[in-house]
Structure formats: C-alpha cells, structure tokens
Design a protein around this motif. Structure first.
Motif, mmCIF file in Angstrom:
data_model
loop_
_atom_site.group_PDB
_atom_site.id
_atom_site.type_symbol
_atom_site.label_atom_id
_atom_site.label_comp_id
_atom_site.label_asym_id
_atom_site.label_seq_id
_atom_site.Cartn_x
_atom_site.Cartn_y
_atom_site.Cartn_z
ATOM 1 N N ARG A 74 0.983 -1.289 0.028
ATOM 2 C CA ARG A 74 -0.146 0.091 0.058
ATOM 3 C C ARG A 74 1.048 1.318 -0.198
ATOM 4 N NH1 ARG A 74 -2.622 -1.416 5.431
ATOM 5 N NH2 ARG A 74 -0.521 -2.056 5.868
ATOM 6 N N GLY A 76 1.951 5.388 -1.054
ATOM 7 C CA GLY A 76 1.361 6.877 -0.871
ATOM 8 C C GLY A 76 2.688 7.482 -1.642
ATOM 9 N N GLU A 109 -6.614 8.175 -6.697
ATOM 10 C CA GLU A 109 -5.982 6.682 -6.403
ATOM 11 C C GLU A 109 -5.849 5.917 -7.797
ATOM 12 O OE1 GLU A 109 -7.289 4.139 -3.414
ATOM 13 O OE2 GLU A 109 -8.073 5.720 -2.256
ATOM 14 N N GLU A 111 -3.920 2.083 -9.448
ATOM 15 C CA GLU A 111 -3.373 0.995 -8.929
ATOM 16 C C GLU A 111 -3.612 0.827 -7.332
ATOM 17 O OE1 GLU A 111 -2.157 -1.541 -11.225
ATOM 18 O OE2 GLU A 111 -1.933 0.002 -12.922
ATOM 19 N N ASN A 112 -2.463 0.238 -6.686
ATOM 20 C CA ASN A 112 -2.453 0.489 -5.424
ATOM 21 C C ASN A 112 -1.857 1.537 -4.460
ATOM 22 O OD1 ASN A 112 -3.129 -1.786 -3.679
ATOM 23 N ND2 ASN A 112 -1.494 -2.953 -3.868
ATOM 24 N N LYS A 114 -1.801 5.802 -3.547
ATOM 25 C CA LYS A 114 -2.697 7.133 -3.418
ATOM 26 C C LYS A 114 -1.589 8.183 -3.681
ATOM 27 C CE LYS A 114 -5.610 5.354 0.213
ATOM 28 N NZ LYS A 114 -5.714 5.311 1.722
ATOM 29 N N TRP A 149 -4.347 9.723 4.036
ATOM 30 C CA TRP A 149 -3.269 8.816 3.689
ATOM 31 C C TRP A 149 -3.916 7.318 4.071
ATOM 32 C CZ3 TRP A 149 -0.455 9.976 -0.092
ATOM 33 C CH2 TRP A 149 -0.012 11.239 -0.334
#
Ligand code: ADP
Length: 294
Positions: A74, A76, A109, A111-112, A114, A149
């Motif tokens: 995950r 950011g 957003e 894909e995976n 942020k 986030w």
C-alpha cells in the motif's frame, strides 16, 4: 478510569512523542499530534532528493512507488516539488482534482497507490506557483497532515530540489524518515550538489539510503552500444568518497522520457527492457533496507 486518548493512531497515553513539550504552544501541540497520528499509520517513509532539478528525481520517485505498489504494497506518493510538479503528468493524472471530505483531502487513487501533488491544486497546468516561503511550508505540512493517507506500507516523497527551506521542513516534519534516496546525473557540476545533499541529510539526521546516478550513458536502441554523453561515474565516486551506498546507474533511455510524457510508469510498461531491469535492481536495494519487507 479510562485513559485519555491522545492520538488517533494508538491512543497510547504513555507514548513519549505524544506528550506536550515545555516550549510548545497549545496550537503547536495540537498540530504536532495531528501530524503524528497520520504519520504513525505509515510504516516506511522515503524521501527522494536531488541537488538540482531535471536530473530524474521525479522519475525515480514514480517508478519506486509504482514498483512497490505492483508488488502489493500500500503506497502513497507525495509530490512536493512545488515549482515543478511533474508527477500528475508522469502518471497520466493531469486532469484529476482533489476532493475534500470532513476527514481531509482525498488523494487520487491509481493501482495500489494514493497520489497527492501540488499539481492537482493548480487550476491550469501552465500556472506557476509564486508563493513565499511560509506558504510553501504550509502546503507541505497540509499535505502530510490533512490528506487521508490511511494505513500505508510506504510513503514516497518527491522533494523539491536542493537543500533549502522546503526539503528541510519536509525532513523535520516527517520524523523519523526511513531515509533519503539521492538522485544525480554523472557530470561533476551535478555531482558537487550531491555532496551538499548528503551533508544536508547528515545535518538533519536522515539516513542516506544511497545515491542513484541517472542519465549515465546512452544505450543505442539499435545496436545496444553505450555512449557516455555526460562523463560517467560522478555519482559513484561521490558515494564512495562520502561513504554512502551507491545504488546503481540508470542509462538515458528514450523509453523513460516517452513513458513520462505518455503518463505511464516506465517500470510497469517497459518492464522487460534492460533499463527497467536495472531500475528494478536499484529498487530492490532500496527495499532491502526495509527489515519488515517479508
Ligand atoms: P527532476 O524530478 O529531477 O526534475 P524528472 O524526473 O522530471 O527530473 O526528469 C526530467 C526529464 O528527464 C523528464 O522528461 C524525464 O522523463 C526525463 N528522464 C529522466 N531520467 C531519464 C533517463 N534515464 N532517460 C531518459 N529520460 C529521462
């Protein structure tokens, strides 16, 4: 008696970071706790720095973030290169705008991942950001504090180039940072700035994860011969001189420029190319500093 919940993350009232400092005003304390409760939910924070603009810092940030996202993390990706926010273009997100909710600003957003960029806040892509120092610091702080986030494995931050106030406040606000990846091109005039970036990291107690020498030779797409348009080895030499890891060299590759312009991450769309494989090896070295990766 139920203990007072200090911070949104863990509510641990014995957490030393959550205690009010003697020299802190109530407003400063509230701001710091707000920031802390966002940052505590992010396991790894890596900043990508460069001494100069145009050396490939955003390219490295985008591909590092995308590679991590593609591997299931995950992620950011925060673009605080205030005067040259190129991440929206590099990821084909130029037309995206930010939505606000009661909980804060919602990142875009993909894909995976942020993604948040100062570029999303400009009404027109050609707009220039003409802000004085405090405003720039304010927006950096806001991106860390007010963006939703959530829980992340990694936050990759594309910092403004140089060693001025903005990268400084970034490194002070994200405390602790896992470390900095420093991007340079091989010629001496760029490499001299790498020394400054390394010294900067030492002064602000940010570990240097390593130096990447970008645009290191041009690989002819027809015959594969490498031409060193810029003299090679500057980044490697400085890394050795200053005793920080050298992560590797990335050649000039028309595919990198093309994918950046087309808004597609090179590491994803040219995955089988020799340059993408080199890039992945560099990213694996960065990941190997993450003790919890398995
Ligand atoms: P910075 O963030 O340091 O200002 P960028 O990542 O925006 O630099 O890169 C500047 C330009 O150079 C972009 O158009 C990018 O696609 C291109 N570029 C970066 N690295 C390479 C490379 N190794 N080969 C070809 N083009 C590259």
């Amino acid at each position: 008696m139920e203990s007072k919940k200090v911070c949104d993350t863990c509510g641990d009232s014995s957490c030393s970071a959550a205690k009010k400092k003697n020299d802190e005003s109530p407003e400063e304390y509230t701001d710091r706790i707000k920031l802390l409760s966002k940052m505590c939910r992010i396991q790894h924070k890596i900043v990508v720095l460069s001494g100069k603009g145009g050396v490939g810092k955003s390219t490295v940030a985008v591909n590092l973030a995308m590679s991590l996202a593609l591997s299931g993390k995950r992620v950011g990706l925060l673009d605080v290169d205030i005067h040259g926010p190129s991440i929206p273009t590099m990821l084909g997100l130029e037309n995206k705008t930010i939505e606000g909710t009661a909980g804060g600003l919602l990142p875009v957003e993909l894909e995976n991942m942020k993604v948040m960029s100062i570029g999303f806040l400009l009404q027109n892509q050609d707009d220039a950001v003409i802000w004085r120092g405090p405003m720039k610091m304010g927006v950096i702080k806001q991106f860390l504090t007010d963006v939703e986030w959530g829980d992340l494995d990694y936050l990759i931050v594309d910092a403004p180039p140089g060693t001025g106030d903005e990268p400084l406040s970034l490194c002070q606000l994200i405390d602790p940072l896992d470390g900095a990846v420093i991007v340079t091109t091989p010629q001496r005039v760029a490499a001299v700035d790498v020394r400054k970036s390394i010294s900067f990291c030492r002064q602000v107690h940010v570990p240097v994860l390593g130096v990447i020498e970008n645009m290191s030779g041009f690989v002819c797409p027809k015959c594969g011969e490498v031409t060193h348009i810029l003299p090679a080895g500057g980044g490697k030499k400085i890394a050795a001189d200053m005793k920080v890891p050298f992560l590797g060299a990335i050649p000039m590759d028309p595919g990198i420029a093309k994918s950046g312009d087309e808004g597609r991450a090179f590491i994803q769309h040219y995955a089988s190319s020799p340059t993408a494989i080199l890039m992945q090896e560099i990213i694996n070295k960065i990941r190997s500093t993450d003790k919890t990766k398995n």
